[in-house]
Every structure is written in C-alpha cells, then in structure tokens.
Design an enzyme around this catalytic site. Structure first.
Site, mmCIF file in Angstrom:
data_model
loop_
_atom_site.group_PDB
_atom_site.id
_atom_site.type_symbol
_atom_site.label_atom_id
_atom_site.label_comp_id
_atom_site.label_asym_id
_atom_site.label_seq_id
_atom_site.Cartn_x
_atom_site.Cartn_y
_atom_site.Cartn_z
ATOM 1 C CE LYS A 88 -4.199 0.906 0.510
ATOM 2 N NZ LYS A 88 -5.246 0.007 -0.239
ATOM 3 C CB VAL A 192 -16.956 1.551 -3.030
ATOM 4 C CG1 VAL A 192 -17.924 0.212 -2.726
ATOM 5 C CG2 VAL A 192 -15.512 1.372 -2.905
ATOM 6 C CG HIS A 194 -22.663 5.943 -6.247
ATOM 7 N ND1 HIS A 194 -20.728 6.269 -6.194
ATOM 8 C CD2 HIS A 194 -22.409 5.749 -7.183
ATOM 9 C CE1 HIS A 194 -19.836 5.900 -7.466
ATOM 10 N NE2 HIS A 194 -21.841 5.634 -8.228
#
Length: 358
Positions: A88, A192, A194
């Site tokens: 990450k 994400v 919606h």
C-alpha cells in the site's frame, strides 16, 4: 532518533502490526510529494495495493495507516486467490489542495524505483485519471482508464463483491440470500457506496444512507426518493430495525463506542480495517452480530486491477468477484467449526495460503 521514529521502528520490528518486508519513504520537494510505500509480503507474488491520498494529522499517523493497510492487502489478496502479496502507499496531504501532475509523476518515479515489487492502484483520494498520470512514469500501475490500457473504475466490482458478502451473510443468518425487505444502512456513499446502493435497491432492500459530504447524499436521494438519509453515522448505527450495517468510508468504524450501540445483526461493508483494535471481533460476536471480514468482501476491486496486468476482461473479473459469496460462507463455516469469530477464521485461512506461498 526521535521518540516518533522509535515508535515507528518498534511497530515495524517488534509488534503484530509489523513484520513488513520493506517500507520506503518518498519525497520530492519541488512538487511537495511526501509519501510512504509499505510492502508487507511478496510471498505470493508482487505486492499489490492502492495509493491513498489523505491529509493525515501527523506523519506518524500516515505510517501507521500504511502499515495496517498493506498488511490487510496481504490477507485480502490471499483470500481472493490472487498471486500477489500485500502492499500500500499513502501520499500525505489534502488532495484538493496539493495534488498536481508534477506530484503524481514524482510519485510514479518512486513506485518505479522498486522495480515491480509493488504495483499501485486507486484508493481514497486517488482516481483513474491520477493513475493515468502515474503510469507515465511507472509501468507497474493499475486502475488506469480504458483509453490508456486499463480497466477503469475498480469501485464497480468492489461494490459488487460487498453485495455478494451481504448475500452470503443473509444466507448464513436467515437462510435466504435475498435482501428483499431488509433494512441496510450504508455509511459513506462515495466511489464504492453509491454503486452498492444500486445493488441493494435492485434486490429490494430498504436503504438508509449517510455521508460527510452532503452532495453525495443528495445525489442518491434525488435519484432514488425511496432512500432515506440519517444525520450522521452515529444516528445511522442506532437506526431502529436495521438489519445490515455497511461501513464504506474510512477504517476504524467498529470500536468501543460504536459496537455497543449497533442495532444491526450483520456488519458487511467496503471500508478497509473496520476493526479499530484486536478484540473488537469478539465484542461483535458477544453481541451476536455477524461480521463479514472487510478484506474478504471488498476484494472485488483488487481482483479487477490484478486482472488488468494480464489483459483485462470484465466478465472474467465479475465471475471471480462472484465467488466472494462462497468464500464468505466458507469463513462463517470455519468460524463455527473452530469456535472463533469470522475475522479470526479468515486470518487463519489467509495465513495458511501465505505460508504455503513462502
């Protein structure tokens, strides 16, 4: 060495949150870039995970976040059956204020310097258009636009995977995967969330939403008048008759303050690192709240970007993301068999695959 440095090094070398193979600090003074890249594991293949662009209060907070997120990616990629380890990146700063083409290009050079050990993608604060810029300096970039050889927005399949996790949770708890008539609360209806709301409405669920951005709430309520809005997350988690709670914003949503007042019987959402600290999973179990491990159900996006490295095919990715339903059910079964919370069961399965990879 400062006390803060000592704290970071202790986390890296001596704590359960550490154990990372490599942590890289990146800086480009000309563009204002300050970033941290963490590679947790490459046992299963090159580390894969998105880049978060966020205005952290302190640099130590940024380091702690990237360590937790990269570790989570190792487990997520393992559970998704991908040949990738976990990594990450975080870029420190307010993207609305400091994001620029020069900064993203500088970040791309930092990722490229790792020679493919880390493959980046989108996350909070970064978008497809940003990855297109990063890719100009780094070929180990996914989440690009279709026009630039990528798969586009990975939030579509992330939401689809969370929906599959919800269906599996409903099957396990109520004996029916349908969400028709279930009341679902979604906290965070951005990239994400919606999309998740669309799946829920199509399945006949009753949906309650909240978001710190009023425009995000208004967009959904205007399009779907049947959706109701809660004032904030505190109000949402206390909603009477809530069946499922879906945290879809930042991590730490499940903590000592929120778990005791949750009305939902299931927690299944897209946010990473939902458990604020070890022990929260037991608190959920003690309240008979079924927790679908976040890194299992939100893996649809990483399935998509991983496929991009081999020539993207949406139908192939969606078929893989559909298996999140079966994986989630298997975790619940393992948890019951071993007498442990689902989060611990998922960890055991993931750790076994990572160990076999080594």
């Amino acid at each position: 060495m400062t006390e803060a440095d000592n704290g970071v090094l202790h986390t890296l070398f001596h704590s359960d949150q550490g154990g990372h193979e490599q942590v890289v600090l990146c800086q480009d003074r000309a563009s204002g870039l300050k970033a941290v890249i963490a590679i947790h594991s490459t046992a299963l293949g090159p580390a894969l995970g998105g880049t978060r662009f966020y205005p952290y209060a302190t640099e130590e907070e940024a380091v702690a976040d990237v360590l937790n997120l990269s570790r989570g990616m190792s487990y997520k990629n393992a559970m998704a059956g991908l040949d990738h380890g976990g990594g990450k990146a975080v870029i420190i700063g307010d993207p609305d204020r400091i994001k620029s083409e020069e900064l993203l290009l500088a970040f791309g050079r930092c990722v490229a310097s790792l020679g493919g050990r880390y493959v980046t993608a989108c996350d909070v604060g970064t978008y497809v258009s940003d990855m297109d810029v990063v890719a100009r300096e780094c070929r180990w970039t996914t989440g690009r636009s279709p026009e630039n050889g990528g798969a586009g927005d990975s939030s579509v399949l992330t939401a689809f995977g969370v929906y599959q996790g919800m269906r599996a949770s409903a099957e396990h708890l109520w004996g029916d995967p349908s969400l028709r008539g279930r009341k679902v609360g979604v906290a965070g209806v951005g990239k994400v969330g919606h999309h998740l709301v669309e799946h829920l409405l199509e399945d006949g669920a009753e949906v309650v939403i909240t978001d710190v951005r009023e425009e995000s709430v208004n967009r959904i309520v205007h399009k779907h008048p049947s959706v109701t809005a809660a004032a904030d997350t505190e109000a949402l988690i206390r909603t009477e008759g809530l069946d499922i709670y879906a945290p879809c914003a930042l991590g730490g949503a499940l903590n000592d303050d929120t778990v005791p007042v949750l009305t939902a019987k299931v927690v299944c959402g897209a946010a990473n690192n939902q458990l604020a600290h070890p022990g929260v999973e037991k608190d959920l179990a003690d309240r008979s709240i079924l927790y679908a491990p976040d890194y299992v159900v939100n893996a649809g996006g990483v399935i998509q970007v991983a496929d991009e490295l081999h020539g993207f095919d949406f139908d192939r990715c969606k078929a893989k993301a559909s298996k999140i339903f079966d994986t989630t059910l298997a975790i619940f079964a393992r948890a019951k068999e071993d007498g442990i919370p689902p989060a611990a069961a998922a960890d055991r399965i993931a750790e076994q695959r990572i160990s076999e990879g080594r």
